[in-house]
Structures are given as C-alpha cells and as structure tokens.
Motif scaffolding. Structure first.
Motif, PDB file in Angstrom:
ATOM      1  N   LYS A   1      18.424  23.978  30.857  1.00 12.81           N
ATOM      2  CA  LYS A   1      16.796  23.877  30.586  1.00 12.81           C
ATOM      3  C   LYS A   1      16.213  22.401  30.306  1.00 12.81           C
ATOM      4  CE  LYS A   1      13.739  26.160  27.218  1.00 12.81           C
ATOM      5  NZ  LYS A   1      13.543  27.077  26.197  1.00 12.81           N
ATOM      6  N   ARG A   2      17.204  21.906  29.441  1.00 13.95           N
ATOM      7  CA  ARG A   2      16.834  20.449  29.222  1.00 13.95           C
ATOM      8  C   ARG A   2      16.744  19.816  30.535  1.00 13.95           C
ATOM      9  NH1 ARG A   2      18.828  15.364  30.448  1.00 13.95           N
ATOM     10  NH2 ARG A   2      18.355  13.784  28.798  1.00 13.95           N
TER      11      ARG A   2
ATOM     12  N   LYS B   1      13.510  20.676  31.971  1.00  7.11           N
ATOM     13  CA  LYS B   1      12.165  20.016  31.287  1.00  7.11           C
ATOM     14  C   LYS B   1      11.996  18.425  31.534  1.00  7.11           C
ATOM     15  CE  LYS B   1      10.808  23.895  29.584  1.00  7.11           C
ATOM     16  NZ  LYS B   1       9.378  24.592  30.219  1.00  7.11           N
TER      17      LYS B   1
ATOM     18  N   TYR C   1       8.792  16.864  33.075  1.00  8.00           N
ATOM     19  CA  TYR C   1       8.194  15.442  32.260  1.00  8.00           C
ATOM     20  C   TYR C   1       8.037  14.282  33.550  1.00  8.00           C
ATOM     21  CZ  TYR C   1       8.532  11.178  29.627  1.00  8.00           C
ATOM     22  OH  TYR C   1       8.308   9.976  29.053  1.00  8.00           O
TER      23      TYR C   1
ATOM     24  N   GLU D   1       2.227  17.031  26.780  1.00  6.53           N
ATOM     25  CA  GLU D   1       2.744  18.497  26.632  1.00  6.53           C
ATOM     26  C   GLU D   1       4.627  18.333  27.184  1.00  6.53           C
ATOM     27  OE1 GLU D   1       2.260  23.368  26.943  1.00  6.53           O
ATOM     28  OE2 GLU D   1       0.839  21.715  28.017  1.00  6.53           O
ATOM     29  N   ALA D   2       4.625  17.841  28.430  1.00  6.82           N
ATOM     30  CA  ALA D   2       5.848  18.103  29.027  1.00  6.82           C
ATOM     31  C   ALA D   2       6.934  16.906  28.427  1.00  6.82           C
ATOM     32  CB  ALA D   2       5.778  17.619  30.273  1.00  6.82           C
TER      33      ALA D   2
ATOM     34  N   GLU E   1       6.719  16.078  25.100  1.00  4.16           N
ATOM     35  CA  GLU E   1       6.898  16.774  23.727  1.00  4.16           C
ATOM     36  C   GLU E   1       8.190  17.836  23.952  1.00  4.16           C
ATOM     37  OE1 GLU E   1       4.796  18.984  19.789  1.00  4.16           O
ATOM     38  OE2 GLU E   1       3.573  18.517  21.788  1.00  4.16           O
ATOM     39  N   VAL E   2       7.905  18.806  24.880  1.00  3.79           N
ATOM     40  CA  VAL E   2       9.095  19.674  25.000  1.00  3.79           C
ATOM     41  C   VAL E   2      10.355  19.277  25.231  1.00  3.79           C
ATOM     42  CG1 VAL E   2       9.662  21.637  26.498  1.00  3.79           C
ATOM     43  CG2 VAL E   2       7.221  21.297  25.821  1.00  3.79           C
TER      44      VAL E   2
ATOM     45  N   ILE F   1      12.053  17.265  22.298  1.00  2.19           N
ATOM     46  CA  ILE F   1      12.545  18.511  21.264  1.00  2.19           C
ATOM     47  C   ILE F   1      13.810  18.779  21.757  1.00  2.19           C
ATOM     48  CG2 ILE F   1      12.300  20.707  20.266  1.00  2.19           C
ATOM     49  CD1 ILE F   1       9.126  20.151  20.313  1.00  2.19           C
ATOM     50  N   LEU F   2      13.973  19.331  23.123  1.00  4.17           N
ATOM     51  CA  LEU F   2      15.238  19.887  23.464  1.00  4.17           C
ATOM     52  C   LEU F   2      16.301  18.845  23.862  1.00  4.17           C
ATOM     53  CD1 LEU F   2      13.994  22.075  26.672  1.00  4.17           C
ATOM     54  CD2 LEU F   2      15.054  23.039  24.485  1.00  4.17           C
TER      55      LEU F   2
END
Length: 262
Positions: free
Chosen positions: A136-137, A140, A144, A174-175, A177-178, A181-182
């Motif tokens: 998932k990371r 994302k 990004y 937004e991309a 930031e997500v 976090i991961l």
C-alpha cells in the motif's frame, strides 16, 4: 476489482513505466529501503526456521518408526528363542524402541508443537498483513510521484485553463500527506518488529533444547537397559576389532555353503 480500482491500477502501471524510462521522477527513501530489507531478511529466516523445525519433528518421527521396524525384524529372528542372550537382547530392544516410538508423541510431539512450531507459525502469520502495508505504501508513493510530475508539467508548460494547476497542486498535497503518513509509520514500526524477534523466539529456542534433551535422555535410559543382555567383553571386542573378525568368520562360513555356487 471495481472500475475505480482498475483505473487506479492502470494509472500506477503507466506511472511505473514512465519512471523506468526516466519521464517521471521516482521517490528514493534510503531509510525505508534499509528497514524493508531488514524485515525481508527476518521474514525469510523465520519462514526457513519454521520449515526446518517441522522437518526436525518429522525426522524424529521417521527415526522412531524406523527403529520400531528394525526391532520388529530382529525380534522375528528370535521368535522361537526366548532364553539366549541374543534373544533377550533382541526382545528388550524391541520393547525399548516401542516405548521410544510412543514417547515421540508423549515427550516430544505435543510439547514441541505447542512451544516451538505454533509460536513460530504465529509470527509468520503476521507477514502477509505487513507486506500488504508495504505494498500500500508503494502504491501511494506511485500516486505521489505521478501527482508531483503532473504539477511539474503544468509549471513548466502552463495550461490555458488556469484552474488546472491549483487542482493538481491540491492533489499533490493530498497524495504527499497520505504517503508520508504510511511511510513514517513503516519506518517507525518495522525496526521495532525486527528487534522484537529475539525476545519473542528466545522461549521457543529454550523449549526446543529442552524437548530435544528430554527425548535424548529418554532414549538413553531405554536403550541403556538393553546393554545388560550383552556380555561384558563385547565393548572391548568391538574396540579392538575382534567382533569384525567374528563377523568375517561367519560370512566365510556362509560363502562356503553350496547355495553360493561356484
């Protein structure tokens, strides 16, 4: 897969291709790469540990079963003889290895499963979820990278529609930031997981040694009782080669039989 999921997968595949051709810059995070590498090494080692630990138990079962079959065959040699030293030793050996075979389940199998195989298996069962988080990371990060490349293109070559750049910048933020976090979560938690492997596996290692020791002691105790049926000089004759001479003598007598042919 939903239509939305399909479009995301297609977009990420396109971004990956463009990264390989140098059209889109790829995020490089050496800290994450190092921690991921340590985790992958741990995953490989503990999976191998589970495999070899199970192979050990299977081998002990197979050895005990083979001993029982050997003892059964030896006892058949003395089916009509219950009093000679050889017969008594053969029957005592069968009783001893039958008890050892039963002891694999009583003294080794169940405790070994509970204290060694099951804890290792439980640790390994967590890996799919961790790998899913890593995947998932990665997804994302691709999103990004694509958003960053889109902003760069609009900055380098402004569009006629002046709202495109602000929208692209918002998608980029937004991309990012997500992803951050991961990424931060994995960088923080992966080393903790890897460092916990030793205190987690230490009790299983100790239990494995205790199970092996208990089984070895049981084997020694059972088989040492068979020795009393052998003459006291057997060990010395074995050491000085006298038994080899005796065996060769018996083989020579066999070769002299007519059934051996010319």
């Amino acid at each position: 897969m939903s239509w939305g999921g399909f479009k995301k997968a297609a977009s990420r595949a396109q971004t990956t291709i463009m990264q390989k051709t140098g059209q889109v810059e790829r995020t490089i995070d050496r800290e994450f790469a190092e921690e991921e590498g340590r985790f992958k090494t741990m995953e490989k080692e503990t999976n191998n540990l589970q495999k070899e630990a199970k192979a050990y138990l299977d081998s002990m079962r197979a050895m005990a079963a083979a001993q029982s079959r050997i003892a059964e065959t030896i006892s058949l040699f003395y089916s009509a003889d219950r009093t000679s030293d050889g017969a008594m030793a053969g029957h005592a050996y069968k009783s001893a290895v039958d008890e050892l075979d039963a002891g694999v389940g009583r003294e080794l199998d169940a405790p070994y499963r509970a204290t060694v195989l099951e804890p290792i298996g439980k640790l390994n069962s967590y890996y799919p979820a961790i790998n899913a988080a890593i995947q998932k990371r990665g997804n994302k990060m691709t999103d990004y990278d694509a958003a960053r490349a889109k902003v760069k293109r609009l900055v380098d070559k402004p569009a006629d529609d002046t709202t495109k750049l602000p929208r692209a910048q918002a998608e980029h933020d937004e991309a990012k930031e997500v992803f951050d976090i991961l990424n931060e979560q994995l960088i923080t938690e992966l080393p903790v997981l890897v460092d916990l492997r030793i205190p987690y596996l230490d009790p299983s290692f100790e239990a494995m040694i205790r199970c092996q020791l208990r089984f070895a002691e049981e084997g020694y105790e059972q088989l040492s009782g068979v020795q009393r049926y052998f003459a006291d000089n057997i060990r010395d004759e074995y050491a000085n080669g006298a038994l080899d001479v005796q065996v060769e003598g018996v083989l020579e007598e066999m070769r002299e039989l007519s059934i051996f042919g010319p």
